[in-house]
Motif scaffolding. Structure first.
Motif, mmCIF file in Angstrom:
data_model
loop_
_atom_site.group_PDB
_atom_site.id
_atom_site.type_symbol
_atom_site.label_atom_id
_atom_site.label_comp_id
_atom_site.label_asym_id
_atom_site.label_seq_id
_atom_site.Cartn_x
_atom_site.Cartn_y
_atom_site.Cartn_z
ATOM 1 N N UNK A 3 39.408 45.220 -0.828
ATOM 2 C CA UNK A 3 39.248 44.049 0.148
ATOM 3 C C UNK A 3 37.790 44.499 0.904
ATOM 4 N N UNK A 4 36.902 43.486 0.672
ATOM 5 C CA UNK A 4 35.635 43.627 1.695
ATOM 6 C C UNK A 4 35.734 42.825 2.851
ATOM 7 N N UNK A 5 35.814 43.533 3.947
ATOM 8 C CA UNK A 5 36.259 42.736 5.103
ATOM 9 C C UNK A 5 34.967 42.781 6.140
ATOM 10 N N UNK A 6 34.588 41.684 6.824
ATOM 11 C CA UNK A 6 33.405 41.822 7.638
ATOM 12 C C UNK A 6 33.822 41.735 9.114
ATOM 13 N N UNK A 7 33.254 42.519 10.000
ATOM 14 C CA UNK A 7 33.810 42.425 11.433
ATOM 15 C C UNK A 7 34.775 43.127 11.555
ATOM 16 N N UNK A 8 35.467 44.158 11.035
ATOM 17 C CA UNK A 8 36.372 44.879 11.134
ATOM 18 C C UNK A 8 36.620 45.660 12.276
ATOM 19 N N UNK A 9 35.527 45.865 12.897
ATOM 20 C CA UNK A 9 35.737 46.483 14.432
ATOM 21 C C UNK A 9 35.624 45.606 15.483
ATOM 22 N N UNK A 10 35.569 44.440 15.073
ATOM 23 C CA UNK A 10 35.880 43.368 16.365
ATOM 24 C C UNK A 10 37.444 43.258 16.821
ATOM 25 N N UNK A 11 37.544 42.128 17.666
ATOM 26 C CA UNK A 11 38.853 42.066 18.168
ATOM 27 C C UNK A 11 39.807 41.624 17.065
ATOM 28 N N UNK A 12 39.463 40.539 16.423
ATOM 29 C CA UNK A 12 40.621 39.949 15.350
ATOM 30 C C UNK A 12 40.312 40.979 14.077
ATOM 31 N N UNK A 13 39.343 41.372 13.762
ATOM 32 C CA UNK A 13 38.962 42.009 12.477
ATOM 33 C C UNK A 13 39.673 43.301 12.696
ATOM 34 N N UNK A 14 39.667 44.240 13.689
ATOM 35 C CA UNK A 14 40.326 45.208 13.680
ATOM 36 C C UNK A 14 41.969 45.185 13.551
ATOM 37 N N UNK A 15 42.472 44.083 14.583
ATOM 38 C CA UNK A 15 43.878 43.667 13.941
ATOM 39 C C UNK A 15 44.200 43.484 12.636
ATOM 40 N N UNK A 16 43.355 42.934 11.733
ATOM 41 C CA UNK A 16 43.439 42.631 10.483
ATOM 42 C C UNK A 16 43.528 44.215 9.584
ATOM 43 N N UNK A 17 42.293 45.063 10.110
ATOM 44 C CA UNK A 17 42.207 46.254 9.499
ATOM 45 C C UNK A 17 43.744 47.176 9.590
ATOM 46 N N UNK A 18 44.157 47.071 10.993
ATOM 47 C CA UNK A 18 45.350 47.999 11.187
ATOM 48 C C UNK A 18 46.653 47.468 10.458
ATOM 49 N N UNK A 19 46.850 46.091 10.341
ATOM 50 C CA UNK A 19 47.703 45.286 9.591
ATOM 51 C C UNK A 19 47.765 45.719 8.217
ATOM 52 N N UNK A 20 46.595 45.616 7.425
ATOM 53 C CA UNK A 20 46.456 45.884 6.070
ATOM 54 C C UNK A 20 46.798 47.356 5.931
#
Length: 375
Positions: A3-20
């Motif tokens: 998965x290419x995820x943009x903004x993954x160090x932002x507030x919502x993006x980092x939560x998505x990274x942690x979940x993934x």
């Protein structure tokens, strides 16, 4: 899936990274420009994880985006990178146009080019999932029905106008070029790692310091609130099982006025950390309303809940308690950010430049599991 995820160090993006990384086996290529609100600390155990790669790049840089796609050959895209603070959009709309509109266009073009190279076995599974906001729908009156997937667009601020533009671009690339896209719109998110300019962390930290708690107007403006970890779970479900061409309205079913939110924060803090000077509601100050302040946002998530077999697990009270307790236990992170902001103002530099100077110093305490004691 890669998965290419943009903004993954932002507030919502980092939560998505942690979940993934914790709940799936997907590989995450995290593209982030690392603006003032980005934090590698927020990746937690994702920092250095063998299924996570951070690429520091600007989504509006066409050459960089082509290189990212060519190098990493993703199976899907989840696009969260955005400028998102309404007050900042009023003061400086150009950054919002550049990131939210130009950046989304640039990413779509890179994704379209990449999609054309995929074989017949991979094309059916490819998705471009664009994460958006309920603010694109405008404002609701007190008795109006909540927003749904079919609500007409009526953005009112530079922020919401640029997000609306990006939503339209995503759908246009689907209809015109056949790129399989999905749009999701959500309500106000809150939770751990949110930058201290937003309402809940701002009020929490001001209340801890005995500072005034600013509330726009009379505090009657209403928002629907969604705990960020619940949103992350829903976004991954959209990515994995969402239908190309569809829109998903993701909400928490937890509407509150701004004044109710501020009072709830005060009450929780009073229970957790007593203030010798008295109940913290004494700190509430009503300030002049901001230009174009929308009265109410609220999402009816019924269709998405049914389609995704998902419903937000946290009610507002439980999510707020978890959030405030997180800020109480992670003082090093937000105190460093506040110190950096103060230093930037004093020295005439931007808070983004000042915040970058303390990221290295804060990461060790934030990611090592060490917690500050509650005073």
């Amino acid at each position: 899936m890669k998965l290419l995820l943009t903004g993954g160090c932002g507030f919502i993006g980092s939560a998505v990274v942690r979940h993934l990384l914790r709940r799936t086996g997907h590989v995450v290529v995290n593209v982030d420009k690392m603006t003032y609100a980005a934090s590698e600390d927020a990746l937690e155990d994702g920092f250095g994880h063998n299924r996570h790669l951070l690429v520091k790049a600007d989504i509006a840089d066409a050459a960089s985006m082509r290189q990212v796609f060519d190098t990493h050959d993703p199976d899907a895209v989840m696009h969260l990178a955005a400028e998102s603070h309404v007050d900042r959009s009023i003061d400086g709309p150009a950054d919002f146009v550049q990131t939210n509109v130009v950046g989304t266009f640039t990413l779509l073009e890179a994704a379209r080019r990449h999609y054309a190279t995929l074989g017949a076995d991979r094309k059916p599974g490819f998705r471009f999932h664009h994460v958006s906001t309920d603010e694109v729908f405008g404002a609701l009156g007190h008795d109006d029905p909540p927003f749904t997937e079919t609500t007409a667009y009526d953005p009112r601020s530079p922020y919401s106008a640029t997000k609306a533009a990006s939503d339209h671009l995503v759908r246009a690339w689907s209809h015109t070029y056949g790129l399989p896209t999905i749009v999701s719109n959500t309500c106000n998110n809150y939770g751990p790692w949110q930058f201290p300019e937003k309402l809940i962390p701002l009020v929490t930290l001001n209340a801890l310091d005995g500072k005034p708690l600013p509330v726009y107007g009379d505090g009657s403006n209403m928002r629907d609130w969604l705990f960020v970890e619940d949103h992350a779970e829903a976004l991954v479900r959209v990515l994995e099982s969402g239908v190309a061409g569809h829109t998903y309205a993701i909400g928490g079913r937890q509407p509150r006025t701004n004044l109710q939110v501020v009072k709830a924060i005060c009450a929780h803090l009073d229970r957790r950390v007593a203030d010798p000077a008295g109940p913290r509601e004494r700190l509430i100050r009503f300030v002049s309303d901001r230009p174009g302040h929308d009265f109410r946002y609220e999402i009816d998530p019924s269709r998405s809940e049914q389609a995704l077999d998902w419903k937000a697990p946290h009610d507002f009270e439980r999510g707020l308690a978890r959030t405030i307790d997180w800020y109480l236990s992670n003082r090093a992170w937000w105190e460093a950010l506040r110190a950096a902001k103060y230093a930037g103002e004093r020295l005439g530099t931007s808070d983004g430049e000042a915040a970058k100077a303390v990221r290295g110093a804060t990461r060790q305490g934030a990611t090592s599991g060490k917690k500050e004691p509650v005073a």
